[in-house]
Design an enzyme around this catalytic site. Structure first.
Site, PDB file in Angstrom:
ATOM      1  N   CYS A 183    -102.030  -9.830 -13.472  1.00 40.97           N
ATOM      2  CA  CYS A 183    -103.020  -9.339 -14.435  1.00 40.97           C
ATOM      3  C   CYS A 183    -103.175  -7.826 -14.321  1.00 40.97           C
ATOM      4  O   CYS A 183    -102.851  -7.218 -13.300  1.00 40.97           O
ATOM      5  CB  CYS A 183    -104.365 -10.022 -14.195  1.00 40.97           C
ATOM      6  SG  CYS A 183    -104.389 -11.758 -14.704  1.00 40.97           S
ATOM      7  N   HIS A 200    -108.410  -7.216 -17.514  1.00 41.45           N
ATOM      8  CA  HIS A 200    -109.797  -7.534 -17.148  1.00 41.45           C
ATOM      9  C   HIS A 200    -110.383  -6.468 -16.230  1.00 41.45           C
ATOM     10  O   HIS A 200    -109.688  -5.551 -15.762  1.00 41.45           O
ATOM     11  CB  HIS A 200    -109.868  -8.919 -16.489  1.00 41.45           C
ATOM     12  CG  HIS A 200    -109.115  -9.039 -15.198  1.00 41.45           C
ATOM     13  ND1 HIS A 200    -109.589  -8.551 -13.994  1.00 41.45           N
ATOM     14  CD2 HIS A 200    -107.909  -9.606 -14.912  1.00 41.45           C
ATOM     15  CE1 HIS A 200    -108.727  -8.808 -13.036  1.00 41.45           C
ATOM     16  NE2 HIS A 200    -107.684  -9.453 -13.562  1.00 41.45           N
TER      17      HIS A 200
END
Length: 234
Positions: free
Chosen positions: A196, A180
């Protein structure tokens, strides 16, 4: 006895007196009129009305953008095409965790390399996944594991410039991990996340445009530190 000379002198004196009295009352022909009420002051002149000016509010000063991708990045973390020898098929993503790079394979021994932020100590992982979902300006719902560690986090946050997932997100398999964007570009090249993979909003938007649902993603372990293949081809 009536004296004619005396009478003439008397008549002349009366006539002169009458003329003097008349002159005294009449005054000069061009004299200003006497003010009957001198204590009244004349009113000031009334100014002409000004043309109507519509109200104009002070221009709104927008707050600084939270997307700070313009922050100067070290040269090695800027998006660039580099040489990358691999047997993986074009279109594959390889996450080089220890070197904090993400490679998108172009084929012919080349790849687009992006600087990334990865999991902090104890939160890195490795394996093979695939992109199962893509989202623009995604909402953020912290998983229960993260809430347990950081109970002050919001339970849900709508997508937008202030959202920690940034401009784009690509979800990896059935895991809690995503590739992301980020509104903190100074964290690129660092081990800071809960697992992440983060890129600047500009870079994640570029990667997002190349990636399809089903794209293979290989995450290398921290122990497999590769040499920096930083030879840019363009």
């Amino acid at each position: 006895m009536f004296n004619l000379g005396t009478f003439k002198n008397y008549s002349r004196a009366v006539a002169l007196s009458a003329v003097a009295v008349t002159a005294a009352f009449a005054g000069p022909a061009k004299a200003a009129p006497v003010q009957v009420f001198p204590f009244f002051q004349p009113l000031p002149p009334i100014a002409a009305p000004q043309p109507y000016q519509p109200y104009q509010a002070t221009p709104y000063q927008a707050a600084p953008s939270e997307d700070q991708d313009a922050v100067e990045m070290p040269a090695r973390f800027r998006r660039q095409t580099v040489s990358y020898a691999t047997r993986e098929a074009p279109g594959t993503i390889i996450i080089d965790t220890p070197n904090t790079y993400l490679y998108y394979l172009l084929g012919g021994g080349q790849a687009v390399r992006y600087g990334i932020g990865v999991g902090r100590d104890g939160f890195t992982w490795s394996g093979v996944q695939s992109v199962t979902k893509k989202a623009e300006w995604p909402d953020w719902t912290p998983p229960p594991e993260m809430i347990a560690r950081q109970p002050y986090l919001p339970r849900h946050m709508a997508g937008g410039p202030g959202n920690p997932l940034g401009a784009r997100a690509m979800y990896l398999g059935g895991t809690i991990y995503r590739i992301h964007g980020t509104n903190a570009p100074d964290t690129i090249g660092k081990h800071v996340s809960s697992g992440c993979i983060r890129l600047t909003n500009e870079d994640v938007s570029d990667l997002y445009s190349r990636v399809n649902v089903g794209t293979k993603v290989i995450v290398l372990p921290m122990t497999e530190r590769r040499a920096d293949l930083g030879t840019a081809t363009r």
